[in-house]
Design a protein around this motif. Structure first.
Motif, PDB file in Angstrom:
ATOM      1  N   CYS A 158      47.643 -15.786  -7.038  1.00 48.39           N
ATOM      2  CA  CYS A 158      47.231 -14.628  -6.242  1.00 48.39           C
ATOM      3  C   CYS A 158      48.429 -13.473  -6.293  1.00 48.39           C
ATOM      4  N   GLY A 159      49.405 -13.903  -6.377  1.00 47.43           N
ATOM      5  CA  GLY A 159      50.857 -12.674  -6.323  1.00 47.43           C
ATOM      6  C   GLY A 159      50.476 -11.905  -7.533  1.00 47.43           C
ATOM      7  N   ALA A 219      43.959 -14.490 -16.830  1.00 48.00           N
ATOM      8  CA  ALA A 219      44.077 -12.946 -16.508  1.00 48.00           C
ATOM      9  C   ALA A 219      43.328 -12.500 -15.173  1.00 48.00           C
ATOM     10  N   THR A 220      42.354 -13.169 -14.873  1.00 46.30           N
ATOM     11  CA  THR A 220      41.822 -12.922 -13.350  1.00 46.30           C
ATOM     12  C   THR A 220      41.810 -14.072 -12.525  1.00 46.30           C
ATOM     13  N   GLY A 221      42.711 -14.959 -12.491  1.00 51.30           N
ATOM     14  CA  GLY A 221      43.210 -15.832 -11.525  1.00 51.30           C
ATOM     15  C   GLY A 221      42.551 -17.321 -11.829  1.00 51.30           C
ATOM     16  N   ILE A 271      42.629 -27.436 -10.336  1.00 44.24           N
ATOM     17  CA  ILE A 271      42.025 -26.589 -10.996  1.00 44.24           C
ATOM     18  C   ILE A 271      41.207 -25.638 -10.116  1.00 44.24           C
ATOM     19  N   GLY A 272      40.893 -24.221 -10.365  1.00 42.68           N
ATOM     20  CA  GLY A 272      40.673 -23.591  -9.622  1.00 42.68           C
ATOM     21  C   GLY A 272      40.634 -21.955  -9.948  1.00 42.68           C
ATOM     22  N   THR A 273      40.334 -21.150  -8.892  1.00 43.37           N
ATOM     23  CA  THR A 273      40.203 -19.673  -8.861  1.00 43.37           C
ATOM     24  C   THR A 273      41.060 -19.387  -7.825  1.00 43.37           C
ATOM     25  N   THR A 317      38.979 -28.847  -7.121  1.00 40.34           N
ATOM     26  CA  THR A 317      39.123 -29.722  -8.009  1.00 40.34           C
ATOM     27  C   THR A 317      40.223 -30.377  -8.436  1.00 40.34           C
ATOM     28  N   VAL A 318      40.422 -31.708  -8.520  1.00 45.23           N
ATOM     29  CA  VAL A 318      41.552 -32.284  -9.060  1.00 45.23           C
ATOM     30  C   VAL A 318      41.016 -33.087 -10.238  1.00 45.23           C
TER      31      VAL A 318
END
Length: 489
Positions: free
Chosen positions: A277-278, A410-412, A439-441, A485-486
């Motif tokens: 996020c940062g 690039a988009t998270g 694993i995620g966004t 998700t793991v």
């Protein structure tokens, strides 16, 4: 001394004796003239970033010092703006002619040239030097740091402590570095500021093996502004913690893949917020339109229980700075408040191109890089829950005690390895797990951080981006992610 009214025809013979021992107010006259030259050529803004570095690192492997690396460097970066365009030129020649050559190169890239003939080139009036080093007596820091022999003795002694606590150790490493940096910033808006930074880090890396069972564990801490940091490092406690974690992970079961609620420990657990996020809140991302939060200021982007900050003020934290690399005093920036996006992280260029206000976040690895919008101490704020509340809310999930390496798109989109994990059943830790990958966004995980405890902890980190590698702090209290998700076996 330059004449009061300098003519462009006098430039070829113009010269100054620049001070060689330190970067201080004695540079004012030459830098004022150079800034005046840049403005007379038609530049909208000109900035000089001068730097001197005294760096040393030391590595102990098992019972021997295997690397002792000192590095001295100095140089200057020159940035020139015209409209929303800019260019950057760096040089290690700190003579007046060397700096003028770099300036003229930058001007030429933007199609600008110095005026000819009888044109006046008035020097630019700089503010009185803001000397953060002098005010805080930083000029003595370097002389008070541990010399090389002391570094070696401390690290070898630390490895002996680790040997006493670790079982099945195959490799023991203790590493330390000290990075002393003196900087001077002069710019055509009148900025004239000096600072000294002292950044130090020390830690362990342990590899253990028993037959087919293997594990690696590390622990590192960092500090700014304390010359006695290495001398006061609690190597005993650090060795115990690393050895205990390695012992538990050596025989741990592999995690089963699936979607789980997870509890993330405080301190370095904050690396996921930093990465996922940062970075997406830096104006560098807005300029390139590579952030999903581009037009979301004032809107909800996270769970209403999440508040997050980026600041450069926390005493001795790894990302703390008195001023950024553009000479702006450091600030405290509220990024997210109760799930609402409040501010972005902006340097000068980002502010010019996006309209978001500067936040004292223009940072760079060295004079070889142009400053860019970068994080400092970035963390999720304490919440209203206790750690017990968070654990008791999980019937079956995973406790991520220590994070490992990972990658972020690039988009998270992200994936992060968990170096130390435990199964949580009915609010209790039941067994150690290894091989877990989260694993995620960013947009997904921010809305699933539903609980934060009150035990905020900070950890030292290193951040790489367009302006090189800089020292940062990541952090958070214990948090709960409702589901993620793991990856595993």
């Amino acid at each position: 001394m330059a004449p009061t009214l300098l003519l462009s025809q006098d430039l070829p013979s113009l010269n100054y004796t620049t001070p060689g021992d330190r970067l201080d107010g004695r540079w004012q006259e030459s830098l004022s003239t150079l800034l005046g030259l840049g403005r007379a050529a038609g530049a909208d803004f000109v900035e000089f970033f001068l730097e001197k570095v005294n760096y040393v690192s030391c590595l102990a492997e098992d019972d021997a010092i295997t690397s002792l690396t000192p590095r001295l460097s100095s140089g200057c970066g020159v940035r020139v703006y015209k409209g929303k365009g800019d260019c950057y030129v760096s040089t290690n020649d700190l003579s007046f002619n060397g700096l003028r050559t770099a300036l003229e190169k930058g001007l030429s890239i933007l199609g600008l040239t110095l005026p000819a003939g009888q044109s006046f080139v008035p020097e630019l009036n700089l503010e009185m030097l803001r000397d953060y080093a002098g005010v805080k007596e930083k000029d003595q820091w370097l002389h008070r740091c541990s010399p090389m022999q002391e570094m070696s003795d401390i690290l070898l002694g630390a490895n002996q402590k680790l040997d006493r606590y670790a079982s099945h150790a195959r490799s023991r490493r203790a590493a330390y570095f000290r990075d002393w940096q003196e900087v001077l910033v002069a710019a055509s808006d009148g900025t004239f500021a000096r600072d000294i930074r002292l950044t130090q880090s020390v830690g362990f890396s342990l590899f253990c093996a028993d037959g087919e069972h293997r594990t690696s564990m590390s622990k590192r801490s960092g500090d700014t502004s304390n010359p006695d940091y290495l001398r006061t490092w609690d190597a005993e406690t650090a060795a115990q913690e690393v050895a205990e974690s390695a012992g538990k992970m050596l025989y741990a079961d592999y995690v089963e893949s699936g979607n789980y609620p997870i509890i993330m420990a405080n301190q370095f657990g904050g690396v996921i917020f930093h990465e996922a996020c940062g970075h997406l809140l830096e104006t560098t991302q807005i300029e390139h339109k590579t952030t999903p939060f581009l037009d979301k200021k004032g809107e909800k982007i996270a769970h209403e229980n999440l508040t997050a900050w980026d600041e450069g003020l926390t005493d001795k934290a790894f990302g703390t700075i008195d001023m950024d690399d553009e000479g702006m005093p450091t600030q405290r920036t509220l990024l997210i408040e109760n799930g609402i996006l409040k501010n972005f992280i902006a340097d000068r260029t980002g502010s010019i191109r996006t309209g978001h206000p500067r936040t004292g976040s223009g940072r760079r690895q060295s004079y070889a890089y142009a400053a860019a919008s970068r994080m400092r101490n970035t963390y999720i704020a304490p919440g209203n829950y206790s750690v017990d509340d968070i654990f008791n809310s999980v019937e079956k999930g995973i406790y991520c005690k220590q994070m490992g390496g990972g990658s972020v798109g690039a988009t998270g989109e992200f994936n992060f390895a968990v170096s130390e994990a435990y199964l949580v059943e009915n609010g209790k830790l039941t067994k150690p797990l290894k091989g877990a990958t989260l694993i995620g966004t960013a947009t997904e995980i921010m809305n699933k951080i539903s609980m934060s405890s009150q035990d905020l902890g900070l950890a030292a980190g290193f951040c790489g981006s367009v302006s090189g590698s800089v020292y940062v702090t990541v952090g958070q209290p214990h948090i709960k992610v409702d589901g993620i998700t793991v990856g595993g076996r």
